[in-house]
Design a protein around this motif. Sequence first.
Motif, PDB file in Angstrom:
ATOM      1  N   LYS A   1       5.461   7.092   1.908  1.00 51.41           N
ATOM      2  CA  LYS A   1       6.032   5.592   2.825  1.00 51.41           C
ATOM      3  C   LYS A   1       5.650   4.463   2.771  1.00 51.41           C
ATOM      4  O   LYS A   1       3.915   5.096   2.116  1.00 51.41           O
ATOM      5  CB  LYS A   1       5.330   6.004   4.049  1.00 51.41           C
ATOM      6  CG  LYS A   1       5.848   5.210   5.357  1.00 51.41           C
ATOM      7  CD  LYS A   1       5.738   4.921   6.824  1.00 51.41           C
ATOM      8  CE  LYS A   1       6.768   5.303   7.412  1.00 51.41           C
ATOM      9  NZ  LYS A   1       6.484   5.649   9.159  1.00 51.41           N
TER      10      LYS A   1
ATOM     11  N   THR B   1       4.565  -6.974   8.492  1.00 49.32           N
ATOM     12  CA  THR B   1       4.609  -5.359   7.760  1.00 49.32           C
ATOM     13  C   THR B   1       5.569  -5.016   7.582  1.00 49.32           C
ATOM     14  O   THR B   1       5.969  -4.712   9.474  1.00 49.32           O
ATOM     15  CB  THR B   1       3.284  -5.901   8.303  1.00 49.32           C
ATOM     16  OG1 THR B   1       2.687  -7.152   8.252  1.00 49.32           O
ATOM     17  CG2 THR B   1       2.775  -4.364   7.425  1.00 49.32           C
TER      18      THR B   1
ATOM     19  N   THR C   1       3.469   0.539   2.889  1.00 45.27           N
ATOM     20  CA  THR C   1       2.846  -0.596   4.011  1.00 45.27           C
ATOM     21  C   THR C   1       3.235  -1.536   3.867  1.00 45.27           C
ATOM     22  O   THR C   1       2.860  -1.547   1.970  1.00 45.27           O
ATOM     23  CB  THR C   1       1.726  -0.384   4.841  1.00 45.27           C
ATOM     24  OG1 THR C   1       1.534   0.610   5.156  1.00 45.27           O
ATOM     25  CG2 THR C   1       1.197  -1.817   5.526  1.00 45.27           C
TER      26      THR C   1
ATOM     27  N   HIS D   1       7.371  -1.061   7.057  1.00 42.81           N
ATOM     28  CA  HIS D   1       7.079   0.428   6.453  1.00 42.81           C
ATOM     29  C   HIS D   1       8.509   1.361   6.061  1.00 42.81           C
ATOM     30  O   HIS D   1       8.913   2.604   5.999  1.00 42.81           O
ATOM     31  CB  HIS D   1       6.475   0.977   7.999  1.00 42.81           C
ATOM     32  CG  HIS D   1       4.885   0.969   8.665  1.00 42.81           C
ATOM     33  ND1 HIS D   1       3.984   0.834   7.814  1.00 42.81           N
ATOM     34  CD2 HIS D   1       4.969  -0.180   9.633  1.00 42.81           C
ATOM     35  CE1 HIS D   1       3.066  -0.692   8.359  1.00 42.81           C
ATOM     36  NE2 HIS D   1       3.476  -1.175   9.464  1.00 42.81           N
TER      37      HIS D   1
ATOM     38  N   GLU E   1       1.016  -1.111  -0.421  1.00 44.30           N
ATOM     39  CA  GLU E   1       0.201  -0.413   0.045  1.00 44.30           C
ATOM     40  C   GLU E   1       0.225   1.394  -0.012  1.00 44.30           C
ATOM     41  O   GLU E   1       1.781   1.295   0.613  1.00 44.30           O
ATOM     42  CB  GLU E   1      -0.875   0.465   0.783  1.00 44.30           C
ATOM     43  CG  GLU E   1      -2.570  -0.676   1.031  1.00 44.30           C
ATOM     44  CD  GLU E   1      -2.569  -0.461   2.337  1.00 44.30           C
ATOM     45  OE1 GLU E   1      -2.891   0.475   3.255  1.00 44.30           O
ATOM     46  OE2 GLU E   1      -3.436  -1.768   2.546  1.00 44.30           O
ATOM     47  N   GLY E   2       0.593   1.919  -0.685  1.00 44.84           N
ATOM     48  CA  GLY E   2       1.226   4.112  -0.706  1.00 44.84           C
ATOM     49  C   GLY E   2       1.043   3.604  -2.403  1.00 44.84           C
ATOM     50  O   GLY E   2       0.880   3.274  -3.091  1.00 44.84           O
TER      51      GLY E   2
ATOM     52  N   LYS F   1       3.266  -5.741   3.035  1.00 38.20           N
ATOM     53  CA  LYS F   1       3.089  -7.159   3.951  1.00 38.20           C
ATOM     54  C   LYS F   1       3.733  -8.214   2.574  1.00 38.20           C
ATOM     55  O   LYS F   1       3.925  -9.028   1.738  1.00 38.20           O
ATOM     56  CB  LYS F   1       1.755  -7.384   4.054  1.00 38.20           C
ATOM     57  CG  LYS F   1       1.636  -8.869   4.769  1.00 38.20           C
ATOM     58  CD  LYS F   1       0.433  -9.092   4.917  1.00 38.20           C
ATOM     59  CE  LYS F   1      -0.040 -10.646   5.260  1.00 38.20           C
ATOM     60  NZ  LYS F   1      -0.929 -11.553   6.084  1.00 38.20           N
TER      61      LYS F   1
END
Length: 172
Positions: free
Chosen positions: A73, A87, A75, A89, A65-66, A77
């Motif tokens: 930043k 996970t 995320t 970051h 995500e992002g 997984k």
Amino acid sequence: MLRTAILSTVLIAGGVMARADTVKQTTRIEIDTAIDLPAPVDAVWRVLTDIDAYPQWNPYHVHVEGVLQRGRKLTVKIVKPNGNSLTIHPRVLELEENRSLVWGGGPAGLFRGVHWFDLDPINPGCTRLHHTEVFSGLFVSYAELDAIEPGYERMNQALKARLSDVGTATGC
């Protein structure tokens, strides 16, 4: 006490002392994989940077995500081949279209990871992916890193299959 003072000085000075090289060498792991992909560099780039589609094909970075923009930043997984997941970051450190995607993070000197996806055009229909990560810091030896290389190899093979699935594979 003296050892702690020297080590603290080395960390604060950014490794200027000769001892810092020794500490740095014993606290660094580089994982490097590569694969030749039967597709033009722009097709590989499109699949690699389509992070919304990762759950459909990527067995290692199963969800990202992002926004792929320098300084942003993410995320991420991760599911390792041994079944463990985590996970992270990281921040996007570099983004050069059709050439390089780099993300990374962590406190320098303690535990930092920097992950490269570098594309190298071999010919108009073939691209080499250099998939590398460098871990550095005092706590590298305590991290579970054994499953990462097999995870990158699985991702590399899945990327090759994905290129074939989306009809961009041409041959090396």
